[in-house]
Design a protein around this motif. Sequence first.
Motif, PDB file in Angstrom:
ATOM      1  N   ALA A  43       0.812  -1.214   0.000  1.00  0.00           N
ATOM      2  CA  ALA A  43       0.000   0.000   0.000  1.00  0.00           C
ATOM      3  C   ALA A  43       0.848   1.269   0.000  1.00  0.00           C
ATOM      4  O   ALA A  43       0.316   2.368  -0.148  1.00  0.00           O
ATOM      5  N   TYR A  44       2.150   1.122   0.145  1.00  0.00           N
ATOM      6  CA  TYR A  44       3.047   2.285   0.210  1.00  0.00           C
ATOM      7  C   TYR A  44       3.567   2.648  -1.173  1.00  0.00           C
ATOM      8  O   TYR A  44       4.073   1.800  -1.900  1.00  0.00           O
ATOM      9  N   LYS A  45       3.433   3.920  -1.527  1.00  0.00           N
ATOM     10  CA  LYS A  45       3.901   4.438  -2.817  1.00  0.00           C
ATOM     11  C   LYS A  45       5.133   5.305  -2.581  1.00  0.00           C
ATOM     12  O   LYS A  45       5.172   6.098  -1.633  1.00  0.00           O
ATOM     13  N   THR A  46       6.124   5.202  -3.453  1.00  0.00           N
ATOM     14  CA  THR A  46       7.327   6.024  -3.342  1.00  0.00           C
ATOM     15  C   THR A  46       6.986   7.472  -3.653  1.00  0.00           C
ATOM     16  O   THR A  46       6.400   7.770  -4.695  1.00  0.00           O
ATOM     17  N   VAL A  47       7.324   8.387  -2.733  1.00  0.00           N
ATOM     18  CA  VAL A  47       7.062   9.805  -2.929  1.00  0.00           C
ATOM     19  C   VAL A  47       8.352  10.619  -3.035  1.00  0.00           C
ATOM     20  O   VAL A  47       8.317  11.774  -3.450  1.00  0.00           O
ATOM     21  N   ASN A  48       9.488  10.023  -2.665  1.00  0.00           N
ATOM     22  CA  ASN A  48      10.758  10.725  -2.737  1.00  0.00           C
ATOM     23  C   ASN A  48      11.874   9.698  -2.612  1.00  0.00           C
ATOM     24  O   ASN A  48      11.660   8.598  -2.096  1.00  0.00           O
ATOM     25  N   SER A  49      13.061  10.072  -3.069  1.00  0.00           N
ATOM     26  CA  SER A  49      14.218   9.183  -2.928  1.00  0.00           C
ATOM     27  C   SER A  49      15.488  10.007  -3.018  1.00  0.00           C
ATOM     28  O   SER A  49      15.477  11.130  -3.534  1.00  0.00           O
ATOM     29  N   VAL A  50      16.563   9.453  -2.488  1.00  0.00           N
ATOM     30  CA  VAL A  50      17.865  10.112  -2.559  1.00  0.00           C
ATOM     31  C   VAL A  50      18.928   9.023  -2.743  1.00  0.00           C
ATOM     32  O   VAL A  50      18.893   7.999  -2.056  1.00  0.00           O
ATOM     33  N   THR A  57      19.984   3.455  -2.684  1.00  0.00           N
ATOM     34  CA  THR A  57      19.039   4.559  -2.595  1.00  0.00           C
ATOM     35  C   THR A  57      18.245   4.455  -1.300  1.00  0.00           C
ATOM     36  O   THR A  57      17.905   3.353  -0.869  1.00  0.00           O
ATOM     37  N   VAL A  58      17.946   5.617  -0.714  1.00  0.00           N
ATOM     38  CA  VAL A  58      17.000   5.674   0.400  1.00  0.00           C
ATOM     39  C   VAL A  58      15.673   6.145  -0.178  1.00  0.00           C
ATOM     40  O   VAL A  58      15.620   7.144  -0.904  1.00  0.00           O
ATOM     41  N   TYR A  59      14.602   5.417   0.122  1.00  0.00           N
ATOM     42  CA  TYR A  59      13.268   5.718  -0.405  1.00  0.00           C
ATOM     43  C   TYR A  59      12.345   6.177   0.715  1.00  0.00           C
ATOM     44  O   TYR A  59      12.300   5.566   1.792  1.00  0.00           O
ATOM     45  N   LEU A  60      11.589   7.229   0.447  1.00  0.00           N
ATOM     46  CA  LEU A  60      10.514   7.684   1.319  1.00  0.00           C
ATOM     47  C   LEU A  60       9.211   7.269   0.650  1.00  0.00           C
ATOM     48  O   LEU A  60       8.966   7.627  -0.510  1.00  0.00           O
ATOM     49  N   THR A  61       8.394   6.519   1.368  1.00  0.00           N
ATOM     50  CA  THR A  61       7.110   6.080   0.816  1.00  0.00           C
ATOM     51  C   THR A  61       5.979   6.580   1.710  1.00  0.00           C
ATOM     52  O   THR A  61       6.203   6.980   2.858  1.00  0.00           O
ATOM     53  N   TYR A  62       4.753   6.533   1.172  1.00  0.00           N
ATOM     54  CA  TYR A  62       3.597   7.022   1.905  1.00  0.00           C
ATOM     55  C   TYR A  62       2.393   6.134   1.635  1.00  0.00           C
ATOM     56  O   TYR A  62       2.168   5.700   0.508  1.00  0.00           O
ATOM     57  N   ASN A  63       1.623   5.877   2.692  1.00  0.00           N
ATOM     58  CA  ASN A  63       0.389   5.110   2.594  1.00  0.00           C
ATOM     59  C   ASN A  63      -0.762   6.080   2.877  1.00  0.00           C
ATOM     60  O   ASN A  63      -0.957   6.493   4.016  1.00  0.00           O
ATOM     61  N   SER A  64      -1.508   6.449   1.836  1.00  0.00           N
ATOM     62  CA  SER A  64      -2.577   7.444   1.994  1.00  0.00           C
ATOM     63  C   SER A  64      -3.743   6.934   2.839  1.00  0.00           C
ATOM     64  O   SER A  64      -4.478   7.734   3.411  1.00  0.00           O
ATOM     65  N   SER A  65      -3.908   5.629   2.958  1.00  0.00           N
ATOM     66  CA  SER A  65      -5.035   5.128   3.742  1.00  0.00           C
ATOM     67  C   SER A  65      -4.799   5.219   5.252  1.00  0.00           C
ATOM     68  O   SER A  65      -5.752   5.385   6.009  1.00  0.00           O
ATOM     69  N   VAL A 112       6.519   6.142  10.517  1.00  0.00           N
ATOM     70  CA  VAL A 112       5.979   7.186  11.389  1.00  0.00           C
ATOM     71  C   VAL A 112       4.684   7.710  10.774  1.00  0.00           C
ATOM     72  O   VAL A 112       4.479   7.603   9.568  1.00  0.00           O
ATOM     73  N   TYR A 113       3.828   8.291  11.630  1.00  0.00           N
ATOM     74  CA  TYR A 113       2.637   8.959  11.121  1.00  0.00           C
ATOM     75  C   TYR A 113       3.071  10.324  10.598  1.00  0.00           C
ATOM     76  O   TYR A 113       3.670  11.114  11.326  1.00  0.00           O
ATOM     77  N   GLY A 114       2.789  10.597   9.310  1.00  0.00           N
ATOM     78  CA  GLY A 114       3.280  11.825   8.707  1.00  0.00           C
ATOM     79  C   GLY A 114       2.250  12.669   7.981  1.00  0.00           C
ATOM     80  O   GLY A 114       2.613  13.675   7.372  1.00  0.00           O
ATOM     81  N   ARG A 115       0.987  12.287   8.016  1.00  0.00           N
ATOM     82  CA  ARG A 115      -0.022  13.046   7.270  1.00  0.00           C
ATOM     83  C   ARG A 115      -0.054  14.503   7.733  1.00  0.00           C
ATOM     84  O   ARG A 115      -0.238  14.793   8.904  1.00  0.00           O
TER      85      ARG A 115
END
Length: 149
Positions: A43-50, A57-65, A112-115
């Motif tokens: 359920a996690y989509k990649t929203v950023n990476s470095v 690579t380090v990936y930042l992902t987000y789960n909108s639900s 972490v919760y990030g919304r």
Amino acid sequence: MRITRNIAAAGALTALAVGATTALSTTASAAPNVTPRTVCGSAYKTVNSVPVGSLGTVYLTYNSSNGKNCVATIRANPGTVKNMSAYIYVPDTDEWAGDFGNYTSYAGPAYVYGRGYCVSWGGNIDNVYVSVENSNCAARTERRVTEVR
């Protein structure tokens, strides 16, 4: 007696090393491709990476639900054990999570919760460290840093 014990210990260590090398080489070649979704969840989509230099690579992902972010550091070429980390921090809530250790292919997941919040995140592979501060929010300018220590 002491020489016999040292020879026996050396033989045992050699056998252990050969066995470990065989086991690790079999595992490394048979390992499936690791992606941010396989580490964090489907359920996690990649929203950023470095990039971590050329090492991965380090990936930042987000789960909108559920409003959670996840971070994973993934090596470009899995293999021998390397010091690795993945971390994420929400300054407004002082919540953070991380995974630090010696791994063959990836570090993480760290959630972490990030919304609705800016997040700071990053990680390392060997001696290359990356960090991203004030990420994924319109209010602040993102700052990226790469260090070789």
